[in-house]
Design a protein around this motif. Structure first.
Motif, PDB file in Angstrom:
ATOM      1  N   THR A  93      -7.872   8.600  -3.279  1.00 10.42           N
ATOM      2  CA  THR A  93      -7.246   9.638  -2.456  1.00 10.42           C
ATOM      3  C   THR A  93      -6.073   9.058  -1.679  1.00 10.42           C
ATOM      4  O   THR A  93      -5.012   9.687  -1.554  1.00 10.42           O
ATOM      5  CB  THR A  93      -8.276  10.247  -1.490  1.00 10.42           C
ATOM      6  N   ALA A  94      -6.248   7.846  -1.176  1.00  7.30           N
ATOM      7  CA  ALA A  94      -5.164   7.189  -0.438  1.00  7.30           C
ATOM      8  C   ALA A  94      -3.936   7.003  -1.316  1.00  7.30           C
ATOM      9  O   ALA A  94      -2.798   7.144  -0.846  1.00  7.30           O
ATOM     10  CB  ALA A  94      -5.644   5.842   0.096  1.00  7.30           C
ATOM     11  N   GLN A  95      -4.139   6.712  -2.592  1.00  5.65           N
ATOM     12  CA  GLN A  95      -3.009   6.484  -3.492  1.00  5.65           C
ATOM     13  C   GLN A  95      -2.153   7.731  -3.640  1.00  5.65           C
ATOM     14  O   GLN A  95      -0.919   7.655  -3.710  1.00  5.65           O
ATOM     15  CB  GLN A  95      -3.522   6.033  -4.865  1.00  5.65           C
ATOM     16  N   ILE A  96      -2.794   8.906  -3.682  1.00  4.25           N
ATOM     17  CA  ILE A  96      -2.048  10.164  -3.786  1.00  4.25           C
ATOM     18  C   ILE A  96      -1.143  10.342  -2.570  1.00  4.25           C
ATOM     19  O   ILE A  96       0.033  10.710  -2.689  1.00  4.25           O
ATOM     20  CB  ILE A  96      -3.023  11.351  -3.919  1.00  4.25           C
ATOM     21  N   HIS A 103       2.010   7.412   5.636  1.00  7.79           N
ATOM     22  CA  HIS A 103       1.469   6.179   6.205  1.00  7.79           C
ATOM     23  C   HIS A 103      -0.051   6.307   6.199  1.00  7.79           C
ATOM     24  O   HIS A 103      -0.630   6.915   7.095  1.00  7.79           O
ATOM     25  CB  HIS A 103       2.011   6.012   7.628  1.00  7.79           C
ATOM     26  N   VAL A 104      -0.721   5.740   5.193  1.00  5.29           N
ATOM     27  CA  VAL A 104      -2.138   6.018   4.975  1.00  5.29           C
ATOM     28  C   VAL A 104      -2.969   4.738   5.044  1.00  5.29           C
ATOM     29  O   VAL A 104      -2.532   3.669   4.613  1.00  5.29           O
ATOM     30  CB  VAL A 104      -2.347   6.736   3.616  1.00  5.29           C
ATOM     31  N   PHE A 105      -4.182   4.886   5.600  1.00  2.98           N
ATOM     32  CA  PHE A 105      -5.130   3.779   5.708  1.00  2.98           C
ATOM     33  C   PHE A 105      -6.476   4.222   5.157  1.00  2.98           C
ATOM     34  O   PHE A 105      -6.835   5.399   5.239  1.00  2.98           O
ATOM     35  CB  PHE A 105      -5.312   3.352   7.174  1.00  2.98           C
ATOM     36  N   PHE A 106      -7.232   3.270   4.625  1.00  2.00           N
ATOM     37  CA  PHE A 106      -8.590   3.548   4.170  1.00  2.00           C
ATOM     38  C   PHE A 106      -9.407   2.264   4.296  1.00  2.00           C
ATOM     39  O   PHE A 106      -8.848   1.159   4.266  1.00  2.00           O
ATOM     40  CB  PHE A 106      -8.600   4.051   2.722  1.00  2.00           C
ATOM     41  N   PRO A 107     -10.724   2.381   4.453  1.00  2.46           N
ATOM     42  CA  PRO A 107     -11.557   1.175   4.569  1.00  2.46           C
ATOM     43  C   PRO A 107     -11.658   0.453   3.232  1.00  2.46           C
ATOM     44  O   PRO A 107     -12.028   1.051   2.220  1.00  2.46           O
ATOM     45  CB  PRO A 107     -12.919   1.719   5.024  1.00  2.46           C
ATOM     46  N   GLU A 108     -11.319  -0.811   3.215  1.00  4.19           N
ATOM     47  CA  GLU A 108     -11.397  -1.592   1.981  1.00  4.19           C
ATOM     48  C   GLU A 108     -12.823  -2.027   1.681  1.00  4.19           C
ATOM     49  O   GLU A 108     -13.146  -2.367   0.541  1.00  4.19           O
ATOM     50  CB  GLU A 108     -10.474  -2.806   2.077  1.00  4.19           C
ATOM     51  N   HIS A 109     -13.665  -2.031   2.703  1.00  2.92           N
ATOM     52  CA  HIS A 109     -15.072  -2.391   2.520  1.00  2.92           C
ATOM     53  C   HIS A 109     -15.918  -1.200   2.960  1.00  2.92           C
ATOM     54  O   HIS A 109     -16.034  -0.912   4.140  1.00  2.92           O
ATOM     55  CB  HIS A 109     -15.423  -3.638   3.329  1.00  2.92           C
TER      56      HIS A 109
END
Length: 200
Positions: A93-96, A103-109
């Motif tokens: 979803t972040a990639q879209i 400016h998007v963030f998402f938890p990597e873990h």
């Protein structure tokens, strides 16, 4: 051991992409979508939320359909979107949103609401005075994220963009597909998809 031949139950577009990925590692996938995405009509209330987007310190987008439909609404109203931070639970979803230039963030873990709430960038975004967060999602969904935010004094609004339902299929489509495709496993990626599987 027999090679895996899997029944894929995600929405059609996602099942096709997953089938291609599985084929690259020698796994066959047959698609029988158990979720169909139906965009909701754009109400005046929802349109006003998009007009007031700059009032939110953060926007959370919970799924790929929400990202695509939300960006389509953004295009209608904002020549250049406001500069607040955007957040998602997962990388896809972040990639879209990133491809759109946000400016998007998402938890990597971790890939759930709890991981998002613990994300330092998210905690910083809602740390100001009278924080207000918008959640773009389907018509129904988990309430945990909004509940936790409200417990912290954050005002939360929803922007419902779609509903998910079981596509119409003829009787016995599930056993017929399993037999015809000689399947020996299945992939179900959501609770709603599992409920729809039980209905077939």
């Amino acid at each position: 051991m027999k090679a895996w031949r899997l029944l894929l139950t995600r929405p059609a577009e996602e099942s096709q992409a997953l089938a291609q990925t599985l084929a690259e590692v020698g796994v066959y996938g047959a698609s029988l979508p158990l979720l169909e995405i139906e965009p909701l009509p754009v109400s005046e209330a929802n349109r006003s939320i998009i007009y007031d987007l700059a009032a939110y310190c953060a926007v959370i987008v919970v799924s790929k359909p929400a990202a695509r439909l939300g960006l389509a609404m953004l295009d209608e109203v904002w020549p250049q979107p406001p500069m607040q931070k955007w957040f998602t639970v997962g990388a896809a979803t972040a990639q879209i949103l990133d491809d759109y230039g946000l400016h998007v963030f998402f938890p990597e873990h971790g890939d759930d609401s709890e991981a998002l709430l613990d994300l330092p960038q998210f905690q910083q975004a809602v740390s100001g005075y009278d924080p207000k967060v918008l959640i773009m999602r389907g018509e129904e969904g988990r309430e945990l994220l909004a509940e936790r935010l409200r417990e912290r004094g954050v005002m939360v609004d929803y922007l419902p963009l779609y509903r998910r339902h079981l596509p119409q299929y003829p009787a016995f489509v599930l056993p017929d597909t399993v037999k015809a495709e000689r399947l020996n496993g299945l992939v179900v990626s959501s609770g709603q998809g599992f409920e729809h599987l039980r209905e077939l």
